[in-house]
Scaffold this motif. Sequence first.
Motif, PDB file in Angstrom:
ATOM      1  N   ARG A 193      38.723  66.370  14.988  1.00 44.66           N
ATOM      2  CA  ARG A 193      39.209  66.354  13.612  1.00 44.66           C
ATOM      3  C   ARG A 193      40.740  66.246  13.561  1.00 44.66           C
ATOM      4  O   ARG A 193      41.298  65.864  12.534  1.00 44.66           O
ATOM      5  N   ILE A 219      40.430  75.353   8.748  1.00 43.10           N
ATOM      6  CA  ILE A 219      39.264  75.158   9.634  1.00 43.10           C
ATOM      7  C   ILE A 219      38.821  73.698   9.719  1.00 43.10           C
ATOM      8  O   ILE A 219      38.411  73.224  10.777  1.00 43.10           O
ATOM      9  N   LYS A 228      34.895  79.275  12.920  1.00 44.81           N
ATOM     10  CA  LYS A 228      33.638  79.001  12.215  1.00 44.81           C
ATOM     11  C   LYS A 228      32.696  80.190  12.317  1.00 44.81           C
ATOM     12  O   LYS A 228      31.977  80.513  11.347  1.00 44.81           O
ATOM     13  N   MET A 247      27.656  84.694   5.966  1.00 42.97           N
ATOM     14  CA  MET A 247      26.517  84.040   5.292  1.00 42.97           C
ATOM     15  C   MET A 247      25.190  84.695   5.677  1.00 42.97           C
ATOM     16  O   MET A 247      24.218  84.021   5.988  1.00 42.97           O
ATOM     17  N   MET A 260      33.228  77.390  -4.034  1.00 46.43           N
ATOM     18  CA  MET A 260      32.224  78.060  -4.876  1.00 46.43           C
ATOM     19  C   MET A 260      32.373  77.590  -6.320  1.00 46.43           C
ATOM     20  O   MET A 260      31.390  77.364  -7.021  1.00 46.43           O
ATOM     21  N   ILE A 285      30.779  74.224  -7.173  1.00 46.51           N
ATOM     22  CA  ILE A 285      29.332  74.120  -7.442  1.00 46.51           C
ATOM     23  C   ILE A 285      29.104  73.756  -8.916  1.00 46.51           C
ATOM     24  O   ILE A 285      28.034  73.274  -9.291  1.00 46.51           O
ATOM     25  N   PHE A 340      28.888  63.393  -4.590  1.00 45.60           N
ATOM     26  CA  PHE A 340      30.004  64.354  -4.517  1.00 45.60           C
ATOM     27  C   PHE A 340      31.028  63.875  -3.485  1.00 45.60           C
ATOM     28  O   PHE A 340      32.096  63.413  -3.829  1.00 45.60           O
ATOM     29  N   LEU A 396      33.154  61.078   5.497  1.00 46.69           N
ATOM     30  CA  LEU A 396      33.923  62.046   6.296  1.00 46.69           C
ATOM     31  C   LEU A 396      34.718  61.299   7.350  1.00 46.69           C
ATOM     32  O   LEU A 396      34.324  60.203   7.751  1.00 46.69           O
ATOM     33  N   GLY A 439      27.736  67.474   4.843  1.00 46.09           N
ATOM     34  CA  GLY A 439      27.986  67.256   6.261  1.00 46.09           C
ATOM     35  C   GLY A 439      26.697  67.396   7.061  1.00 46.09           C
ATOM     36  O   GLY A 439      25.680  67.871   6.548  1.00 46.09           O
ATOM     37  N   GLY A 440      26.748  66.952   8.338  1.00 50.88           N
ATOM     38  CA  GLY A 440      25.566  66.982   9.185  1.00 50.88           C
ATOM     39  C   GLY A 440      25.779  67.836  10.423  1.00 50.88           C
ATOM     40  O   GLY A 440      26.824  68.475  10.590  1.00 50.88           O
ATOM     41  N   GLY A 482      29.367  72.974  14.725  1.00 49.54           N
ATOM     42  CA  GLY A 482      30.066  71.792  14.214  1.00 49.54           C
ATOM     43  C   GLY A 482      30.784  72.082  12.909  1.00 49.54           C
ATOM     44  O   GLY A 482      30.944  73.244  12.513  1.00 49.54           O
ATOM     45  N   ARG A 503      29.754  71.173   9.885  1.00 57.50           N
ATOM     46  CA  ARG A 503      28.880  71.181   8.703  1.00 57.50           C
ATOM     47  C   ARG A 503      29.278  72.326   7.762  1.00 57.50           C
ATOM     48  O   ARG A 503      29.656  73.408   8.200  1.00 57.50           O
ATOM     49  N   CYS A 504      29.187  72.055   6.465  1.00 58.16           N
ATOM     50  CA  CYS A 504      29.647  72.991   5.431  1.00 58.16           C
ATOM     51  C   CYS A 504      29.158  74.421   5.664  1.00 58.16           C
ATOM     52  O   CYS A 504      27.956  74.679   5.752  1.00 58.16           O
ATOM     53  N   GLY A 515      29.266  76.697   3.555  1.00 56.21           N
ATOM     54  CA  GLY A 515      28.749  77.265   2.310  1.00 56.21           C
ATOM     55  C   GLY A 515      27.510  76.554   1.788  1.00 56.21           C
ATOM     56  O   GLY A 515      27.196  76.651   0.602  1.00 56.21           O
ATOM     57  N   THR A 560      25.610  77.337  -1.694  1.00 52.99           N
ATOM     58  CA  THR A 560      25.451  76.295  -2.711  1.00 52.99           C
ATOM     59  C   THR A 560      23.995  76.224  -3.178  1.00 52.99           C
ATOM     60  O   THR A 560      23.718  76.179  -4.383  1.00 52.99           O
TER      61      THR A 560
HETATM   62  C1  HEM Z   1      32.938  71.879   4.826  1.00 55.68           C
HETATM   63  C2  HEM Z   1      30.808  69.823   0.997  1.00 55.68           C
HETATM   64  C3  HEM Z   1      30.321  74.160  -1.071  1.00 55.68           C
HETATM   65  C4  HEM Z   1      32.810  76.164   2.559  1.00 55.68           C
HETATM   66  C5  HEM Z   1      32.339  70.982   3.979  1.00 55.68           C
HETATM   67  C6  HEM Z   1      32.172  69.589   4.280  1.00 55.68           C
HETATM   68  C7  HEM Z   1      31.598  69.007   3.199  1.00 55.68           C
HETATM   69  C8  HEM Z   1      31.362  70.037   2.236  1.00 55.68           C
HETATM   70  C9  HEM Z   1      31.242  67.533   3.035  1.00 55.68           C
HETATM   71  C10 HEM Z   1      32.649  68.887   5.549  1.00 55.68           C
HETATM   72  C11 HEM Z   1      31.523  68.757   6.530  1.00 55.68           C
HETATM   73  C12 HEM Z   1      31.987  68.083   7.805  1.00 55.68           C
HETATM   74  O1  HEM Z   1      33.180  67.949   8.006  1.00 55.68           O
HETATM   75  O2  HEM Z   1      31.169  67.712   8.606  1.00 55.68           O
HETATM   76  C13 HEM Z   1      30.545  70.820   0.079  1.00 55.68           C
HETATM   77  C14 HEM Z   1      29.965  70.602  -1.226  1.00 55.68           C
HETATM   78  C15 HEM Z   1      29.822  71.835  -1.798  1.00 55.68           C
HETATM   79  C16 HEM Z   1      30.333  72.812  -0.860  1.00 55.68           C
HETATM   80  C17 HEM Z   1      29.576  69.260  -1.805  1.00 55.68           C
HETATM   81  C18 HEM Z   1      29.251  72.211  -3.135  1.00 55.68           C
HETATM   82  C19 HEM Z   1      29.714  71.750  -4.248  1.00 55.68           C
HETATM   83  C20 HEM Z   1      30.874  75.090  -0.221  1.00 55.68           C
HETATM   84  C21 HEM Z   1      30.869  76.504  -0.447  1.00 55.68           C
HETATM   85  C22 HEM Z   1      31.594  77.071   0.563  1.00 55.68           C
HETATM   86  C23 HEM Z   1      32.036  76.009   1.437  1.00 55.68           C
HETATM   87  C24 HEM Z   1      30.178  77.188  -1.618  1.00 55.68           C
HETATM   88  C25 HEM Z   1      31.903  78.519   0.834  1.00 55.68           C
HETATM   89  C26 HEM Z   1      31.338  79.528   0.213  1.00 55.68           C
HETATM   90  C27 HEM Z   1      33.102  75.169   3.462  1.00 55.68           C
HETATM   91  C28 HEM Z   1      33.887  75.371   4.667  1.00 55.68           C
HETATM   92  C29 HEM Z   1      33.917  74.130   5.312  1.00 55.68           C
HETATM   93  C30 HEM Z   1      33.164  73.202   4.501  1.00 55.68           C
HETATM   94  C31 HEM Z   1      34.548  76.664   5.117  1.00 55.68           C
HETATM   95  C32 HEM Z   1      34.618  73.805   6.633  1.00 55.68           C
HETATM   96  C33 HEM Z   1      33.606  73.847   7.760  1.00 55.68           C
HETATM   97  C34 HEM Z   1      34.177  73.420   9.096  1.00 55.68           C
HETATM   98  O3  HEM Z   1      35.153  72.665   9.126  1.00 55.68           O
HETATM   99  O4  HEM Z   1      33.629  73.854  10.119  1.00 55.68           O
HETATM  100  N1  HEM Z   1      31.814  71.244   2.745  1.00 55.68           N
HETATM  101  N2  HEM Z   1      30.762  72.149   0.258  1.00 55.68           N
HETATM  102  N3  HEM Z   1      31.584  74.819   0.928  1.00 55.68           N
HETATM  103  N4  HEM Z   1      32.687  73.870   3.400  1.00 55.68           N
HETATM  104 FE1  HEM Z   1      31.617  73.049   1.880  1.00 55.68          FE
END
Ligand code: HEM
Length: 416
Positions: free
Chosen positions: A65, A83, A95, A102, A243, A246, A288, A292, A352-353, A359, A361-362, A364, A368
Amino acid sequence: MSTIPEEKGLDHSYHLLQEGFPFIQNRVEKFNSNIFKTRVMLQNVVCLHGEEGAKVFYDFDKFMRFGAIPGRIQKSLMGENAIQTMDGDAHRHRKAMFMSLMTPHSLHSLNRLLLDQWQAFSQKWEQLEEVVLFEESQELLCRVACAWTGVPVNESEVRYWAQDFTAMVDAFGAVGPRHWRGRRARRRTEKWVEQVVKDIRKGKIIVSNQSPAHVIAFHRDLEDELLDPRMAAIELINLLRPMVAIAWYITFGAVALHEHPVARQKIAEGEENYLEWFVQEVRRYYPFGPFLGNRVKNDFSWGGHDFQKGTLVLLDMYGALHDPQIWEHPDQFYPYRFRDWKGSAYDFIPQGGGDHFTGHRCAGEWVTIEAMKVSMLYLSKYLEYDVPPQDLSFSLHRMPTYPKSKFIMRQVRGRQ
Ligand code: HEM
């Protein structure tokens, strides 16, 4: 060596802004290939689409990244050096901290907080002539997010912080004023939350040991050091802001309930598993995140192309959710498709996957899904409302996007 299609031209950033979400999908169809080369942001880029491409994209021996996320997105959406930009052991350690928050127990307390806020907001809405759901749900979620994480917030300021978290998300695909609004919002919230972190450390703010604010404030990195207070604030905002985001899904979900009254009825009647399938379909159907980014870590060959160290690689998220090879009639909203879905970590990637723990992947995703389930159930089972004529369409050129009217409800009343 490369046998993959290449889009000619100096740079296609303009087309990316013009075409929006389907930018990669349009070219996958044009070239009839799940991998192609183009140029955006004045650099060579390889775009990947499909499950096999996603598997390669999440192979961290091949990709990193570091250097993949543009500074302008870090300065508005996610915070600098957070992160999302980390790799290797440092990423896995950070992570693990996020994923430790969670647990089933913490998701259960989130569920209670959500229900309380839905009750309080619906009582308020009953007194109002008109409610704009997109805006109201931002504030509702902001209250839940602050209570769940343990961040104290003044009653008089909740609405403004909700607007700031929204502005950061709304900035991600923007140039001009919308981008600058996101940056200003980030500066303000980082200052506020940094002070919260300092006060928790000094014992001026008392929060439970298990609360996310406490865990992040006292988290130690691989060198056994506390995070810099600004960095801790950025990571705490990495819970608060998404959050509030959402609200995008809640608003799209309300549109789906309105356009599919039978689905609303099935949720209200409690048909087994239907609520979960409905929520998954909202996350699949409505856009949304468009794609990536990763950078090649070490040279390797795959799919007829020699990937060179440092090259930017984009993975198609939007297109993966609308690919007829994966989803039958992808342009139909059909929750039952998830009844038989086998659940690959690489074909359904709205957040994310790959693996949540090792990895990117999100973190949260479960939060959600939980928040969406409570919200869709509440709207279906406990509320009645009129939906006056309005423009519920959304643009695929704007990133992120939402229904143009933001979902207006009238005559909100509790359901008997
Ligand atoms: C990472 C989408 C809600 C915390 C991500 C990624 C996406 C994403 C696309 C990147 C995945 C990747 O790089 O492979 C979303 C969407 C949400 C949502 C569409 C809802 C509207 C949340 C919530 C939280 C959260 C509710 C926390 C409570 C994080 C964190 C990362 C992340 C901390 C970084 C993970 C990492 O880099 O290891 N999210 N997310 N997300 N999300 Fe979400």
